[in-house]
Design a protein around this motif. Structure first.
Motif: not given
Ligand SMILES: O=C(CO)[C@H](O)[C@H](O)COP(=O)(O)O
Length: 210
Positions: A31, A45, A48-49, A52, A55-56, A77, A79
């Motif tokens: 991101y 977020q 992420r939603e 799910p 890997t962020l 969210g 990682d």
């Protein structure tokens, strides 16, 4: 070796579309800082939603108040999150501590560091998960690349995983893959091509399997 796609787009829907197109070849989605600037951690977020299981990494380039900012990125969210190598050692120690406490990871970004060998040794002793050399857009515009500094980084860490970023494209990826980074970070070299899915697939195909 992992492929990280830096999503340096200006809107979250564009990021979602790019993730959909490339997710078969990409290991870590970044991101990017423009998204952080435009949409903050709420945009993270949203991603992420929607995804799910990916890997962020949140490229928030922390300089101070490190524990708080790292914790916020994980709460929304991420990682993995990023701190700048130019930050105080205390900030980097706090970020490492907060990452460990959360069971997440931290990447230290060497952008703007001129004595790469010395700072790499100092950071290696502090113990983040990754240290990455990075030629930013402003120096890419002057023709600079991360290839040389990556070799200096590699020679000066003993235990930390390494990453490299800065203008890497399908036709230059092999050179840096041969040097063995743990994470190869590519932004425009995938996202601005006519077929991002194919560019990501081609770069991933050049990499040794983990
Ligand atoms: O952090 C960044 C800019 O500050 C970019 O994400 C990084 O440089 C990778 O993108 P590109 O491959 O397009 O250079």
């Amino acid at each position: 070796m992992k492929l990280q796609l830096a999503i340096d787009l200006e809107d979250v829907n564009g990021a979602i579309n790019l993730i959909e197109k490339t997710k078969d070849s990409v290991d870590i989605f970044e991101y990017g800082t423009p998204l952080v600037i435009n949409f903050g951690l709420e945009g993270l977020q949203t991603i992420r939603e929607k995804f799910p299981d990916i890997t962020l990494l949140a490229d928030i380039k922390i300089m101070d108040v490190a524990s708080y900012e790292v914790e916020q990125a994980y709460k929304y969210g991420a990682d993995i999150t990023t701190i700048l190598a130019a930050a105080e050692d205390q900030s980097i120690k706090d970020a490492v501590g907060a990452a460990k406490k959360a069971g997440k990871e931290l990447l230290v970004d060497m952008i703007g560091i001129h004595d790469v060998a010395k700072r790499a040794q100092e950071l290696d002793a502090i113990g983040p998960d990754y240290i990455g050399t990075h030629t930013g857009y402003d120096l890419q515009a002057l023709g600079e690349t991360p290839f040389e500094t990556f070799n200096i980084l590699k020679d000066n860490v003993t235990k930390t995983k390494t990453a490299v970023a800065g203008g890497i494209k399908v036709n230059t990826a092999q050179r840096i893959i041969d040097e063995g980074p743990d994470v190869l970070i590519v932004g425009g070299g995938i996202s601005t091509t006519d077929d991002p899915a194919e560019s990501a697939r081609q770069i991933k195909a050049l990499m040794p399997k983990d």
